[in-house]
Design an enzyme around this catalytic site. Structure first.
Site, PDB file in Angstrom:
ATOM      1  N   SER A  24      51.683  39.542  47.518  1.00  0.00           N
ATOM      2  CA  SER A  24      50.667  39.071  46.327  1.00  0.00           C
ATOM      3  C   SER A  24      50.586  40.900  45.706  1.00  0.00           C
ATOM      4  O   SER A  24      50.841  41.884  46.371  1.00  0.00           O
ATOM      5  CB  SER A  24      48.927  39.983  46.692  1.00  0.00           C
TER       6      SER A  24
ATOM      7  N   ASP B  23      54.541  36.886  45.914  1.00  0.00           N
ATOM      8  CA  ASP B  23      52.636  35.380  46.165  1.00  0.00           C
ATOM      9  C   ASP B  23      51.362  35.964  44.889  1.00  0.00           C
ATOM     10  O   ASP B  23      51.339  37.019  44.226  1.00  0.00           O
ATOM     11  CB  ASP B  23      51.714  35.223  47.606  1.00  0.00           C
TER      12      ASP B  23
ATOM     13  N   HIS C 103      40.630  29.137  48.722  1.00  0.00           N
ATOM     14  CA  HIS C 103      41.361  30.207  49.168  1.00  0.00           C
ATOM     15  C   HIS C 103      40.034  31.330  50.064  1.00  0.00           C
ATOM     16  O   HIS C 103      39.325  30.783  50.040  1.00  0.00           O
ATOM     17  CB  HIS C 103      42.010  31.267  48.103  1.00  0.00           C
TER      18      HIS C 103
ATOM     19  N   HIS D 199      48.199  26.359  49.700  1.00  0.00           N
ATOM     20  CA  HIS D 199      47.967  27.204  49.482  1.00  0.00           C
ATOM     21  C   HIS D 199      46.318  28.003  50.226  1.00  0.00           C
ATOM     22  O   HIS D 199      46.162  26.313  50.043  1.00  0.00           O
ATOM     23  CB  HIS D 199      47.714  27.945  48.551  1.00  0.00           C
TER      24      HIS D 199
ATOM     25  N   GLY E   7      45.832  27.912  53.581  1.00  0.00           N
ATOM     26  CA  GLY E   7      45.090  27.109  55.127  1.00  0.00           C
ATOM     27  C   GLY E   7      44.934  27.842  55.643  1.00  0.00           C
ATOM     28  O   GLY E   7      44.438  27.612  56.700  1.00  0.00           O
TER      29      GLY E   7
ATOM     30  N   ASN F  77      47.074  33.610  55.246  1.00  0.00           N
ATOM     31  CA  ASN F  77      46.714  35.243  54.526  1.00  0.00           C
ATOM     32  C   ASN F  77      45.380  35.940  56.110  1.00  0.00           C
ATOM     33  O   ASN F  77      45.621  36.758  56.086  1.00  0.00           O
ATOM     34  CB  ASN F  77      46.581  35.452  53.576  1.00  0.00           C
TER      35      ASN F  77
END
Length: 294
Positions: A54, A86, A191, A220, A222, A244
């Protein structure tokens, strides 16, 4: 070696998904790469993996440093490991990642007005194409539509306004207007980790968006999803899955315990090894699931 684009195509044909895992430091990279190599040996074939950064992670790790580490692993080991920028929120930040040598970039204008999102995304696509042509390298551009919240952290409940799903018509119009290579639609994930639990992935919607756009789809948010959400989503058309928060939590918990267990230890590598092992364990399990390996 094949390009990331080719590995994504292969994943779609095989009905599997490529795992995308973010890093904030060298230990995270070691954990992710170690998991991918371990599973590759067991499976008898290489399991491609994507490292994500990110904007905040990129600033901490270093843009050129990240490119150097990933490219070194790919070239020396001849292993399909790739680097993605990302959730970059401006053309300027996406441009820096492209110029540095990232294999892919996500331009995220999901919270902007629709017309602004399209204009910014198209600008990134056009720039990536020009660089790819000039430097003779492939650069994938992904964009997100529909709001699924933000931040790879632990949340009490689903953020207000998050979870509004992307319609097939919106997806088609956005893809046609921008020329992106991959699309991250809002199909039920959020997220971060949600203490109250995440909703199921709308697999019917995934298939509809896949069919109408023809593009590889990216999931996204996940972390914390049920296994069946992943397997059903991949079957419906998901080609890449982002994880993440799960590995952040594993790293954090292992490091804290390591410091408690070794109060007199001052060698960082000895304190940090359990954190690497914890990341590797999470990534290994997720890669097995995404690749349908028993």
């Amino acid at each position: 070696m094949k390009t990331l684009r080719e590995y994504v195509t292969d994943a779609q044909v095989a009905g599997v998904a490529i795992g995308h895992f973010n890093i904030s430091n060298l230990e995270g990279l070691h954990g992710i790469y170690g998991a991918a190599k371990k599973l590759s040996i067991e499976a008898g074939h290489q399991i491609p993996v994507i490292i994500g950064l990110s904007e905040g992670e990129e600033d901490f790790v270093g843009r050129s440093e990240a490119v150097g580490m990933v490219q070194q692993l790919r070239e020396v080991d001849q292993y399909p490991i790739f680097l993605n920028a990302d959730h970059h929120y401006s053309f300027e930040r996406a441009k820096l990642a492209i110029d540095a040598g990232f294999d892919a970039v996500i331009i995220d204008g999901a919270e902007k007005p629709h017309a602004e999102n399209i204009a910014m995304t198209k600008q990134v696509v056009e720039y990536a194409r020009s660089v790819a042509s000039f430097e003779n390298r492939d650069i994938l551009v992904e964009a997100e539509i529909g709001y699924i919240g933000s931040g790879s952290n632990i949340k009490e409940t689903i953020p207000e306004g998050a979870g509004i799903k992307t319609t097939p018509a919106e997806a088609k119009e956005f893809v046609d207007a921008t020329g992106i290579d991959m699309l991250a639609p809002s199909v039920g994930s959020i997220h971060g980790l949600i203490k109250s639990g995440k909703p199921h992935i709308d697999t019917d919607l995934v298939k509809q968006i896949k069919d109408i756009t023809g593009l590889p789809l990216v999931l996204h948010g996940g972390s914390g999803l049920r296994d069946e959400d992943f397997t059903n989503g991949i079957k419906a058309g998901i080609a890449i899955v982002h994880i993440n928060t799960e590995i952040r939590v594993a790293y954090d918990e292992a490091l804290k315990q390591s410091i408690i267990d070794k109060p007199n230890e001052v060698a960082p590598y000895k304190l940090l090894q359990p954190a690497v092992d914890a990341v590797q364990a999470v990534v290994y399990d997720r890669l097995k699931l995404f690749n349908h390996i028993q």
